[in-house]
Motif scaffolding. Structure first.
Motif, PDB file in Angstrom:
ATOM      1  N   ALA A   1      70.580  59.607 -17.625  1.00  0.00           N
ATOM      2  CA  ALA A   1      71.559  59.703 -16.324  1.00  0.00           C
ATOM      3  C   ALA A   1      70.681  59.819 -14.974  1.00  0.00           C
ATOM      4  O   ALA A   1      69.749  60.688 -15.135  1.00  0.00           O
ATOM      5  N   THR A   2      70.782  59.121 -14.233  1.00  0.00           N
ATOM      6  CA  THR A   2      70.153  59.195 -12.790  1.00  0.00           C
ATOM      7  C   THR A   2      70.946  59.772 -11.737  1.00  0.00           C
ATOM      8  O   THR A   2      71.974  59.292 -11.538  1.00  0.00           O
ATOM      9  N   MET A   3      70.448  60.974 -11.295  1.00  0.00           N
ATOM     10  CA  MET A   3      71.325  61.571 -10.098  1.00  0.00           C
ATOM     11  C   MET A   3      70.619  61.811  -9.201  1.00  0.00           C
ATOM     12  O   MET A   3      69.192  61.638  -8.928  1.00  0.00           O
ATOM     13  N   HIS A   4      71.515  62.008  -7.913  1.00  0.00           N
ATOM     14  CA  HIS A   4      70.951  62.072  -6.545  1.00  0.00           C
ATOM     15  C   HIS A   4      71.374  63.472  -6.224  1.00  0.00           C
ATOM     16  O   HIS A   4      72.546  63.855  -6.116  1.00  0.00           O
ATOM     17  N   PHE A   5      70.551  64.466  -5.635  1.00  0.00           N
ATOM     18  CA  PHE A   5      70.848  65.683  -5.086  1.00  0.00           C
ATOM     19  C   PHE A   5      70.224  65.574  -3.527  1.00  0.00           C
ATOM     20  O   PHE A   5      69.278  65.192  -3.503  1.00  0.00           O
ATOM     21  N   ALA A   6      70.889  66.007  -2.646  1.00  0.00           N
ATOM     22  CA  ALA A   6      70.830  65.826  -1.062  1.00  0.00           C
ATOM     23  C   ALA A   6      71.103  67.350  -0.715  1.00  0.00           C
ATOM     24  O   ALA A   6      72.240  67.935  -0.696  1.00  0.00           O
ATOM     25  N   VAL A   7      69.974  67.941  -0.027  1.00  0.00           N
ATOM     26  CA  VAL A   7      70.216  69.271   0.881  1.00  0.00           C
ATOM     27  C   VAL A   7      70.222  68.906   2.331  1.00  0.00           C
ATOM     28  O   VAL A   7      69.114  68.092   2.552  1.00  0.00           O
ATOM     29  N   SER A   8      71.164  69.103   3.049  1.00  0.00           N
ATOM     30  CA  SER A   8      71.307  68.957   4.471  1.00  0.00           C
ATOM     31  C   SER A   8      71.493  70.175   5.162  1.00  0.00           C
ATOM     32  O   SER A   8      72.074  70.934   4.484  1.00  0.00           O
ATOM     33  N   ASP A   9      71.311  70.051   6.467  1.00  0.00           N
ATOM     34  CA  ASP A   9      71.342  71.319   7.252  1.00  0.00           C
ATOM     35  C   ASP A   9      71.683  71.171   8.751  1.00  0.00           C
ATOM     36  O   ASP A   9      71.286  69.714   9.026  1.00  0.00           O
ATOM     37  N   THR A  10      72.238  71.729   9.516  1.00  0.00           N
ATOM     38  CA  THR A  10      71.987  71.293  10.833  1.00  0.00           C
ATOM     39  C   THR A  10      71.135  72.427  11.749  1.00  0.00           C
ATOM     40  O   THR A  10      71.397  72.636  12.800  1.00  0.00           O
ATOM     41  N   GLY A  11      69.975  72.604  11.217  1.00  0.00           N
ATOM     42  CA  GLY A  11      68.899  73.174  11.910  1.00  0.00           C
ATOM     43  C   GLY A  11      68.387  72.418  12.876  1.00  0.00           C
ATOM     44  O   GLY A  11      68.821  71.563  13.538  1.00  0.00           O
ATOM     45  N   ILE A  12      67.158  72.935  13.047  1.00  0.00           N
ATOM     46  CA  ILE A  12      66.181  72.371  14.222  1.00  0.00           C
ATOM     47  C   ILE A  12      65.780  70.994  14.142  1.00  0.00           C
ATOM     48  O   ILE A  12      65.306  70.178  14.952  1.00  0.00           O
ATOM     49  N   GLY A  13      65.743  70.219  12.673  1.00  0.00           N
ATOM     50  CA  GLY A  13      65.236  69.189  12.255  1.00  0.00           C
ATOM     51  C   GLY A  13      63.859  69.032  12.326  1.00  0.00           C
ATOM     52  O   GLY A  13      62.974  69.845  12.598  1.00  0.00           O
ATOM     53  N   ILE A  14      63.600  67.767  12.073  1.00  0.00           N
ATOM     54  CA  ILE A  14      61.989  67.398  11.922  1.00  0.00           C
ATOM     55  C   ILE A  14      61.807  66.191  12.823  1.00  0.00           C
ATOM     56  O   ILE A  14      62.460  65.031  12.562  1.00  0.00           O
ATOM     57  N   PRO A  15      60.887  66.314  13.767  1.00  0.00           N
ATOM     58  CA  PRO A  15      60.441  65.221  14.655  1.00  0.00           C
ATOM     59  C   PRO A  15      60.184  63.828  13.897  1.00  0.00           C
ATOM     60  O   PRO A  15      59.443  64.091  12.784  1.00  0.00           O
ATOM     61  N   ALA A  16      60.490  62.617  14.129  1.00  0.00           N
ATOM     62  CA  ALA A  16      59.992  61.507  13.350  1.00  0.00           C
ATOM     63  C   ALA A  16      58.557  61.361  13.129  1.00  0.00           C
ATOM     64  O   ALA A  16      58.354  61.029  12.137  1.00  0.00           O
ATOM     65  N   GLU A  17      57.866  61.658  14.169  1.00  0.00           N
ATOM     66  CA  GLU A  17      56.395  61.608  13.818  1.00  0.00           C
ATOM     67  C   GLU A  17      55.802  62.428  12.834  1.00  0.00           C
ATOM     68  O   GLU A  17      54.579  62.418  12.544  1.00  0.00           O
ATOM     69  N   LYS A  18      56.465  63.496  12.594  1.00  0.00           N
ATOM     70  CA  LYS A  18      56.032  64.680  11.774  1.00  0.00           C
ATOM     71  C   LYS A  18      56.696  64.510  10.223  1.00  0.00           C
ATOM     72  O   LYS A  18      56.121  65.056   9.248  1.00  0.00           O
ATOM     73  N   GLN A  19      57.540  63.468  10.038  1.00  0.00           N
ATOM     74  CA  GLN A  19      58.123  63.197   8.723  1.00  0.00           C
ATOM     75  C   GLN A  19      57.316  62.819   7.665  1.00  0.00           C
ATOM     76  O   GLN A  19      57.497  62.899   6.488  1.00  0.00           O
ATOM     77  N   ASN A  20      56.432  62.018   7.852  1.00  0.00           N
ATOM     78  CA  ASN A  20      55.387  61.632   7.129  1.00  0.00           C
ATOM     79  C   ASN A  20      54.428  62.586   6.692  1.00  0.00           C
ATOM     80  O   ASN A  20      53.494  62.218   5.700  1.00  0.00           O
ATOM     81  N   VAL A  21      54.268  63.918   6.945  1.00  0.00           N
ATOM     82  CA  VAL A  21      53.061  64.836   6.781  1.00  0.00           C
ATOM     83  C   VAL A  21      53.637  65.827   5.934  1.00  0.00           C
ATOM     84  O   VAL A  21      52.979  66.831   5.327  1.00  0.00           O
ATOM     85  N   ILE A  22      55.028  66.113   5.760  1.00  0.00           N
ATOM     86  CA  ILE A  22      55.673  67.156   5.370  1.00  0.00           C
ATOM     87  C   ILE A  22      55.499  67.478   3.600  1.00  0.00           C
ATOM     88  O   ILE A  22      55.715  68.434   3.259  1.00  0.00           O
ATOM     89  N   PHE A  23      55.066  66.482   3.073  1.00  0.00           N
ATOM     90  CA  PHE A  23      55.114  66.317   1.777  1.00  0.00           C
ATOM     91  C   PHE A  23      53.540  66.665   1.245  1.00  0.00           C
ATOM     92  O   PHE A  23      53.183  66.532  -0.091  1.00  0.00           O
ATOM     93  N   GLU A  24      52.517  66.557   2.222  1.00  0.00           N
ATOM     94  CA  GLU A  24      51.186  66.531   1.862  1.00  0.00           C
ATOM     95  C   GLU A  24      50.948  67.851   1.786  1.00  0.00           C
ATOM     96  O   GLU A  24      51.465  69.028   2.129  1.00  0.00           O
ATOM     97  N   LYS A  25      49.682  68.155   1.047  1.00  0.00           N
ATOM     98  CA  LYS A  25      49.353  69.444   0.571  1.00  0.00           C
ATOM     99  C   LYS A  25      48.652  70.243   1.769  1.00  0.00           C
ATOM    100  O   LYS A  25      48.123  69.720   2.612  1.00  0.00           O
TER     101      LYS A  25
END
Length: 334
Positions: free
Chosen positions: A274-298
């Motif tokens: 079974a392939t499942m999809h989980f999504a966590v969303s919020d109405t907080g401050i968000g993440i700028p587009a130019e920063k989204q490519n680094v949040i999964f880096e160590k």
């Protein structure tokens, strides 16, 4: 012995040999009367007839090959060309050997550097694992003692100080857990222990854990799980909870008086998987587009402002990424 030019009947014989033919015999009777000279002009050899023959059209017949001087030129040119080619080939061979040697040395150096880096990384991982275990033991003792103290009569000030100490201890324990998990991921020692699990039970525990936290931040928590999800699946519940807890914690951390939602749905299903999809969303401050490519880096956090507001190792999302990919999935941000 080849006809190179001619008029009349000879025009049809251009490029053909006249040896033994009527042309040779016909030419023999008048050939002696024609005075010719050989002239060398740059790269051309010319045969010139100085006197015309009455009653005969223009005839040009090459009876001999190149002159001896041209043969000498050709030999010198051939020898020079051969010498140049030999020198060039020798130079290329030497250059190739030198380059091959340099590449081999570079390759050996890279192999050695890789082995040294791998040994250093392994030593670092072992050190982190040992230290994490060593620190966890007394820290758990401290947290246990603080928990027992909460049952005793305390002044309001002492209770506040106790809560600060307990919160700080729990935060320190979570940092140590992140470092321990990350060291195991890097060393390839991270193991998944699958067992039959109820997804409803997992999400009920998540709601029980986060409801007080979201209420404290003034946030509304919504968990929407599709009825199409399997009732029971083979999964590592600890790792699945670890990923979702990290995402929900981040959502609550950066949201105030807003909404936080966890949605689960079924993507595909067959007899075994079974392939499942989980999504966590919020109405907080968000993440700028130019920063989204680094949040999964160590060891990365968005900026110093966020770091001051919510301290952390910067490993949480990197660990989530490693766990999800190890489970054959993918994680992304929007």
């Amino acid at each position: 012995g080849i006809i190179r030019a001619g008029t009349g009947d000879y025009a049809s014989m251009l490029g053909k040999s006249f040896s033994g033919s009527k042309v040779n015999r016909a030419f023999g009777s008048v050939g002696a009367a024609v005075r010719t000279e050989i002239e060398h002009r740059e790269d051309a050899t010319l045969i010139a007839a100085k006197a015309p023959i009455d009653g005969y059209p223009l005839q040009v017949i090459v009876l001999g090959g190149s002159s001896w001087l041209m043969k000498v030129y050709a030999l010198i040119l051939s020898a020079g060309l051969f010498t140049a080619l030999t020198i060039y080939a020798t130079f290329k061979a030497i250059r190739y050997k030198l380059r091959e040697g340099m590449l081999l040395q570079k390759q050996n150096r890279i192999i050695v550097e890789k082995q040294v880096a791998e040994a250093a990384s392994k030593t670092k991982g072992e050190f982190l694992a040992v230290m994490s275990h060593e620190i966890r033991t007394p820290l758990n003792g401290v947290l246990g003692a603080l928990d027992l103290m909460k049952t005793e009569p305390l002044t309001q000030s002492a209770a506040r100080h106790l809560n600060i100490a307990e919160t700080s201890g729990e935060y320190l324990l979570s940092l140590i857990d992140d470092i321990l998990v990350f060291s195991k991921l890097e060393d390839g020692q991270f193991k998944f222990e699958q067992s039959p699990q109820s997804l409803n039970a997992i999400f009920d525990s998540l709601e029980a854990l986060f409801r007080p936290l979201t209420d404290k931040a003034g946030n509304e928590l919504v968990i929407d799980i599709s009825g199409s999800l399997p009732k029971s699946v083979m999964v590592d519940p600890v790792r699945l909870r670890q990923v979702l807890i990290n995402l929900l914690s981040n959502a609550n951390k950066f949201t105030t008086n807003g909404n936080i939602e966890l949605i689960g749905s079924l993507v595909a299903k067959d007899e075994n998987t079974a392939t499942m999809h989980f999504a966590v969303s919020d109405t907080g401050i968000g993440i700028p587009a130019e920063k989204q490519n680094v949040i999964f880096e160590k060891f990365k956090s968005l900026d110093s402002t966020f770091s001051r507001r919510t301290d952390g190792t910067g490993l949480g999302l990197a660990i989530c990424d490693e766990i999800v990919r190890a489970m054959g999935g993918q994680i992304k941000v929007d």
